[in-house]
Design an enzyme around this catalytic site. Structure first.
Site: not given
Ligand SMILES: *Cc1c(COP(=O)(O)O)cnc(C)c1O
Length: 379
Positions: A46, A98, A170, A195
């Site tokens: 961890r 998001y 983000d 993504k």
């Molecule tokens: C998908 C996404 C998240 C969340 O990510 P996960 O991997 O699905 O937990 C946060 N911010 C943005 C802009 C996203 O597209």
């Protein structure tokens, strides 16, 4: 080094034991110690895992940060970052954020004593008007999902520095190939690696990149204490994805630009949201703070019925949540990704029932345009 060289090599020396050029998947939970208190820097997985740490070193370089920490999902990276705050602290957040982030902030963290104000951060005045004596953080997403509104990172960072607020960005939609918020003044950059970084739609993960040693120590402590770490296999998949990030992002941008132009000329489409279009209200800002306009496009069809016809008549685009993979996806934000955002809030942001969102993949663009043309004809 250039971005592509770093993407392939940073944090990834050939394995010292065997010379393997690819970082092995260290699928282990613990490490044998030579004597009491004598070990090779690895005690428990961890806390330390060589595959995850290779990814963390790699991403720190790509985002021009001091260090980075990988988590089990994008949401886990956001949750852990918010643990930097304490009960009574106030956060100003992009309103068009998001959907999962909105849900975490509005429905969970607000019950634990954190306070949130959601504003359109594309105008710095709105942030200035929203701050309070207990404000500690400004949380931004640029461009936003799904309407692709930009926030000026440099301008906002200057204000945050002056006021001593943490600025968190983000950067999932852009990836470090197109936008590097730390270079523009951000303190922490977050990604859903699910993504573009992974890029192949075969793993869920998240990462937090920090600008300073002080923040690195705090996030490292939280990562280990809260424990939402990324697994060795998923770390390896993200590392593998990042090796082709530059070429993929170029192709995502090229394809998206052509599709955005195609949609602009379609009589069935009322409005196209894409920062690369000259009529996007923040086209100039996009040119200034990003090195490309990305692979995400949204467009207004006029009604839920029309949006449904398009989503159900494409054959190459898959109807699915998520984004950023090599394959093209289509989605209906109101019923899919933004279902947890209250209707009044959605309409206030301009997110209507007729909006369709595309994650443009790296297939042949002629095929993608043909696919959309067929679906649009069915309206
Ligand atoms: C998908 C996404 C998240 C969340 O990510 P996960 O991997 O699905 O937990 C946060 N911010 C943005 C802009 C996203 O597209």
């Amino acid at each position: 080094m250039g971005f592509s060289t770093d993407a392939i090599h940073a944090g990834q020396e050939p394995d010292p034991t065997t010379g393997a050029v690819t970082v092995p998947i260290y699928q282990t939970s613990t490490y044998a110690q030579e004597a009491l208190g004598k070990h090779k820097g690895y005690e428990y997985a961890r806390t330390q895992n060589p595959t995850r740490m290779a990814l963390e070193k790699n991403m720190a370089v790509l985002e021009a940060g001091f260090a980075s920490y990988a988590f089990a999902s994008g949401m886990a990276s956001i949750t852990t970052t918010m643990m930097l705050l304490k009960s009574g602290d106030h956060v100003v957040c992009t309103d068009n954020v998001y959907g999962g982030t909105y849900r975490l902030f509005a429905q969970i963290l607000s019950n634990l004593g954190l306070e949130f104000t959601f504003v359109d951060t594309s105008n710095l005045e709105n942030i200035r008007n929203a701050v309070k004596p207990n404000t500690r953080m400004v949380y931004l997403e640029t461009p936003t999902n799904p309407l692709l509104t930009l926030t000026d990172l440099n301008l906002t960072a200057d204000y945050c520095k002056e006021m001593n607020y943490l600025m968190v960005v983000d950067n999932t939609f852009m990836s470090p190939y197109l936008q590097q918020p730390i270079k523009l003044g951000a303190d922490i950059v977050l990604h859903s690696t699910t993504k573009y970084l992974n890029g192949h739609s075969d793993g869920v993960g998240g990462i937090a990149v920090v600008a300073t040693k002080e923040l690195a120590e705090k996030i490292a402590f939280l990562q280990n204490a809260a424990g939402a770490i990324l697994s060795p296999l998923d770390s390896w998949l993200v590392l593998r994805g990042i090796k082709t990030l530059a070429v993929r992002m170029q192709r995502h941008c090229d394809n998206a630009m052509k599709i955005a132009e195609y949609l602009t000329h379609s009589k069935k489409v009322q409005k196209v949201f894409y920062p690369g279009l000259k009529d996007h209200p923040q086209h100039e800002l996009a040119r200034k703070q990003t090195s490309g306009f990305g692979g995400m496009i949204s467009f207004e069809t006029g009604s839920l019925e029309k949006a449904k016809v398009i989503c159900e008549n494409v054959r190459i685009f898959s109807l699915a949540e998520s984004l950023g993979g090599v394959e093209s996806l289509i989605g209906h934000p109101v019923s899919m990704t933004h279902a947890s955002v209250p209707k009044a809030k959605r309409l206030e942001m301009g997110l209507t029932d007729g909006v369709v969102r595309l994650s443009v993949g790296i297939e042949d663009v002629e095929d993608l345009i043909g696919d959309l043309a067929y679906a649009l004809e069915q309206i």
